[in-house]
Design a protein around this motif. Structure first.
Motif, mmCIF file in Angstrom:
data_model
loop_
_atom_site.group_PDB
_atom_site.id
_atom_site.type_symbol
_atom_site.label_atom_id
_atom_site.label_comp_id
_atom_site.label_asym_id
_atom_site.label_seq_id
_atom_site.Cartn_x
_atom_site.Cartn_y
_atom_site.Cartn_z
ATOM 1 N N ASN A 162 2.156 -17.039 -7.732
ATOM 2 C CA ASN A 162 2.522 -17.009 -6.363
ATOM 3 C C ASN A 162 2.460 -15.828 -5.616
ATOM 4 N N VAL A 163 2.109 -14.597 -6.242
ATOM 5 C CA VAL A 163 2.114 -13.347 -5.502
ATOM 6 C C VAL A 163 0.989 -13.188 -4.635
ATOM 7 N N SER A 164 0.969 -12.722 -3.397
ATOM 8 C CA SER A 164 -0.127 -12.689 -2.510
ATOM 9 C C SER A 164 -0.998 -11.502 -2.937
ATOM 10 N N ARG A 165 -2.328 -11.826 -3.020
ATOM 11 C CA ARG A 165 -3.386 -11.073 -3.407
ATOM 12 C C ARG A 165 -4.207 -10.319 -2.376
ATOM 13 N N SER A 166 -3.569 -10.462 -1.189
ATOM 14 C CA SER A 166 -4.450 -9.822 -0.207
ATOM 15 C C SER A 166 -3.762 -8.321 0.194
ATOM 16 N N VAL A 167 -4.493 -7.374 0.641
ATOM 17 C CA VAL A 167 -4.051 -6.093 0.830
ATOM 18 C C VAL A 167 -4.349 -6.052 2.378
ATOM 19 N N GLN A 168 -3.583 -5.306 2.982
ATOM 20 C CA GLN A 168 -3.708 -4.964 4.432
ATOM 21 C C GLN A 168 -3.650 -3.601 4.594
ATOM 22 N N VAL A 169 -4.794 -3.150 5.173
ATOM 23 C CA VAL A 169 -5.336 -1.575 5.112
ATOM 24 C C VAL A 169 -5.203 -1.265 6.769
ATOM 25 N N THR A 170 -4.306 -0.464 6.962
ATOM 26 C CA THR A 170 -4.369 0.210 8.374
ATOM 27 C C THR A 170 -5.205 1.476 8.499
ATOM 28 N N PRO A 171 -6.087 1.484 9.505
ATOM 29 C CA PRO A 171 -6.999 2.676 9.654
ATOM 30 C C PRO A 171 -6.029 3.969 9.809
#
Length: 65
Positions: A51-60
């Motif tokens: 149930n852990v989110s696998r997406s990674v958000q990258v900020t430029p």
């Protein structure tokens, strides 16, 4: 396991398990310390990790001039 009984693991024990995981203890060690079956702990952790989110958000990164 012969004569095993279902035991409900209370929220306080689950919180302790989470803290012990942060200390990077083995699942076998945690199971012994909190007196739960290793198989229950493995199943519990598999469910939690699923149930852990696998997406990674990258900020430029801003470029300095």
């Amino acid at each position: 396991m012969e004569h095993s009984q279902k035991k409900v693991v209370d929220p306080a024990t689950r919180e302790l398990i989470h803290r012990l995981l942060l200390e990077r203890l083995s699942l076998a060690g945690i199971a012994r310390a909190v007196q739960v079956f290793e198989q229950w702990l493995q199943t519990y952790m598999n469910h939690k990790y699923a149930n852990v989110s696998r997406s990674v958000q990258v900020t430029p990164k801003k470029r300095g001039d």
